[in-house]
Scaffold this active site. Structure first.
Site, PDB file in Angstrom:
ATOM      1  N   GLU A   1     -11.971  -0.387 -10.626  1.00  0.00           N
ATOM      2  CA  GLU A   1     -11.540  -1.365 -11.643  1.00  0.00           C
ATOM      3  C   GLU A   1     -12.417  -1.398 -12.894  1.00  0.00           C
ATOM      4  OE1 GLU A   1     -11.805  -2.002  -8.376  1.00  0.00           O
ATOM      5  OE2 GLU A   1      -9.669  -2.130  -7.868  1.00  0.00           O
TER       6      GLU A   1
ATOM      7  N   GLU B   1       0.826  -1.219   0.000  1.00  0.00           N
ATOM      8  CA  GLU B   1       0.000   0.000   0.000  1.00  0.00           C
ATOM      9  C   GLU B   1       0.851   1.255   0.000  1.00  0.00           C
ATOM     10  OE1 GLU B   1      -3.093   0.036  -0.579  1.00  0.00           O
ATOM     11  OE2 GLU B   1      -3.892  -1.913   0.033  1.00  0.00           O
TER      12      GLU B   1
ATOM     13  N   THR C   1      -0.751   0.608 -10.341  1.00  0.00           N
ATOM     14  CA  THR C   1      -2.030  -0.002  -9.993  1.00  0.00           C
ATOM     15  C   THR C   1      -2.928   0.915  -9.168  1.00  0.00           C
ATOM     16  OG1 THR C   1      -3.051  -2.073  -9.279  1.00  0.00           O
ATOM     17  CG2 THR C   1      -1.264  -1.184  -7.889  1.00  0.00           C
TER      18      THR C   1
HETATM   19  C1  DMJ Z   1      -6.420   0.233  -5.129  1.00  0.00           C
HETATM   20  O1  DMJ Z   1      -5.661   0.549  -4.019  1.00  0.00           O
HETATM   21  C2  DMJ Z   1      -5.571  -0.401  -6.205  1.00  0.00           C
HETATM   22  O2  DMJ Z   1      -6.239  -0.368  -7.423  1.00  0.00           O
HETATM   23  C3  DMJ Z   1      -5.222  -1.824  -5.890  1.00  0.00           C
HETATM   24  O3  DMJ Z   1      -4.510  -2.447  -6.946  1.00  0.00           O
HETATM   25  C4  DMJ Z   1      -6.472  -2.610  -5.630  1.00  0.00           C
HETATM   26  N1  DMJ Z   1      -7.338  -1.996  -4.662  1.00  0.00           N
HETATM   27  C5  DMJ Z   1      -7.603  -0.587  -4.708  1.00  0.00           C
HETATM   28  C6  DMJ Z   1      -8.840  -0.164  -5.454  1.00  0.00           C
HETATM   29  O4  DMJ Z   1      -9.893  -1.007  -5.447  1.00  0.00           O
END
Ligand code: DMJ
Length: 556
Positions: A452, A174, A538
């Site tokens: 997503e 994170e 991400t």
């Molecule tokens: C975000 O922190 C990032 O996209 C991670 O890869 C997955 N979870 C959350 C969003 O849903």
């Protein structure tokens, strides 16, 4: 991935650097900053292993102006001649971002997230005492949306109040995707030194997590000062596996989601250690046998073996696959090892996990020791975008097959939204017992402002220009306004299947980093944060593709 939190398991001793990282360090020493660590056409070193002359040069000084000149497209801004409706929709999303930021600033500045119902801040325990997750996650979105005043407010907080001198257990994953990713992206966008220096300082604090027999990091790291003269904390710099992860294992989506940020830390610092650490996982993963070519989610950082055979392209696995294809793209297509890992993994996924429901919806199931679980998490919906992005760079036959697969998965994820009363999607949906793209368990009906699905809409839009993706994105905007906007910000909801949902009182930082950014970009021209120049980490923080300019910079 998104992971449950629990206190770290018993502390384990730090370990000496293993052999594999030593080998990597040697490769990197020869390759120079941000050259590709592994094989492929980018390696210029002669087969003799003789170190090139530049091996002895002084550490790299990153040339920001040269980097900016190398970009193929302007970073932001509207374009002449666009249709008024598209512009109006983009401006609406910009207004939502301003609203989310203003409320965070008013009620929770310096805390990690806003609690919009109670009008206060939330700190949580994911970031090891670090504060301001929403500030860091919002910075690049504010900048891209040209919310200048708000960007300055956020920057001021980073300059005056962002304290890295903390002491607590943080999620390596994170902190990396939100803080390091957010700071790096903002540095590359603005050239402001403060973002670079904070990213590098924080990156250093994460390094002890890699002190394991295999070099695969543990999931939890104590961010306390590691200088023993100060005896700041007996746990400083120590790392743990998650208490809930079986047998002290590390999580695929955690140790596999470091490459993009860590390569840029090496690029900016001239210190190969970051790239070296992040790259170890590919060496280990290439060695270990994969059941039917699939990657299970739990691996022992001690033995380098799988601990459990649960495979998922959603939570616990997701961004590992994402970072394989994006590592290749970010290397300007030179990291052929990452590309091969991605291609092989996707082939195994297609063969064993991709299924069609009775109603004709394509989905990606989960796999538990050979048994399929016919469920897709909301998190797994990023895969439509990822597969489309990968398809773009495949040969003709594969390209069409993968584009079709990407479009079908994105359609299924859209169905999970369309079949709910709120037009927002549940945390997980199933394809069993007569159910099609709907949550069957009460505990899976919630929506926490996740990105997503709109992330996939953005990639599919950019790669196909089929107007339905913009239309679907606009449906999400309308639903967010109707069900998630409250007096003081945006909130997740506990049940997407009722039009009078209860709010969860949390404005997630990824709503500002990702959901609103992807929605905004959906209504921009393609050259705003062009996929030619940038890859999104991400958490949707844009990091630049390594065009040849970096190499030229290190050779000067
Ligand atoms: C975000 O922190 C990032 O996209 C991670 O890869 C997955 N979870 C959350 C969003 O849903």
């Amino acid at each position: 991935t998104d992971l449950p939190r629990s206190p770290p398991a018993a502390a384990e001793p730090r370990h000496a650097s293993p052999a594999a990282p030593r080998r990597l360090r040697e490769q990197l020493r020869m390759a120079g900053p941000l050259r590709q660590v592994r094989g492929g056409e980018g390696r210029a070193e002669p087969a003799t292993g003789a170190a090139p002359a530049r091996d002895t040069r002084a550490p790299l000084r990153f040339d920001y102006e040269r980097f900016r000149r190398s970009l193929r497209h302007p970073v932001r801004g509207g374009r002449p001649g666009e249709d008024p409706e598209t512009r109006a929709r983009r401006m609406k999303i910009r207004e939502m971002m301003k609203f989310a930021w203003d409320n965070y600033k008013q009620y929770a500045l310096g805390k990690n997230e806003l609690r919009p119902l109670t009008k206060n801040g939330h700190i949580g325990n994911m970031f090891g005492g670090l504060r301001g997750a929403t500030v860091i996650d919002a910075l690049d979105t504010l900048y891209i949306m040209e919310l200048e005043e708000e960007f300055q407010e956020a920057k001021k907080w980073v300059e005056k109040s962002f304290d890295l001198n903390v002491n607590g257990e943080a999620s390596l994953f994170e902190v990396n995707i939100r803080y390091i990713g957010g700071l790096l992206a903002t540095y590359y966008l603005t050239g402001e030194e403060v973002f670079k220096s904070k990213a590098l300082e924080l990156g250093e604090k994460l390094l002890p997590a890699f002190n394991t027999p295999t070099g695969i990091p543990r999931g939890v790291i104590n961010l306390g000062r590691q200088d023993t003269r100060f005896l700041f904390s007996p746990f400083s710099g120590m790392s743990w596996s998650w208490g809930w992860a079986s047998a002290g294992s590390s999580i695929l989506a955690e140790f596999g989601t470091l490459h993009l940020e860590f390569l840029h830390l090496s690029e900016l610092s001239g210190n190969p250690v970051f790239a070296e650490k992040a790259s170890t996982s590919h060496l280990v993963l290439n060695k270990v046998e994969k059941p039917q070519g699939l990657y299970p989610n739990f691996l022992s950082p001690v033995t380098g073996n799988w601990v459990q055979h649960h495979v998922s392209i959603g939570g616990l696995g997701d961004s590992f696959y994402e970072y394989l294809i994006k590592s290749w793209l970010m290397s300007d297509k030179k990291d052929l090892e990452a590309k091969k890992m991605y291609d092989d993994a996707l082939e195994a996924i297609e063969k064993h996990l991709v299924k069609k429901s009775a109603g004709g919806l394509t989905y990606i199931a989960e796999w538990r020791g050979g048994i399929l679980d016919h469920k897709m998490g909301h998190l797994a919906c990023f895969s439509g975008g990822m597969i489309a992005l990968g398809a773009e760079h495949s040969g003709a036959e594969r390209r069409q097959r993968h584009m079709d697969l990407a479009a079908e998965i994105t359609n299924t994820c859209h169905e999970s939204y369309a079949r709910s009363d709120t037009k927002l999607g549940p945390e997980a949906f199933r394809f069993d017992a007569g159910s099609e793209a709907m949550a069957t368990r009460l505990s899976e009906r919630y929506y926490i402002l996740r990105p997503e699905v709109v992330e996939s809409y953005l990639y599919l839009w950019r790669l196909t220009h089929n107007p339905k993706y913009r239309q679907w994105g606009w449906e999400v905007v309308t639903a967010l306004e109707k069900h998630c906007r409250v007096e003081a910000g945006f909130s997740g909801i506990r049940d997407v299947y009722t039009t009078t949902p209860t709010h969860d009182n949390m404005q997630q930082s990824f709503f500002l980093a990702e959901t609103l950014k992807y929605l905004y970009l959906l209504f921009c021209e393609d050259d705003v944060l062009s996929l030619d120049d940038w890859v999104f980490n991400t958490e949707a923080h844009p990091l630049p593709v390594n065009h040849t300019n970096f190499k030229a910079a290190v050779q000067q």
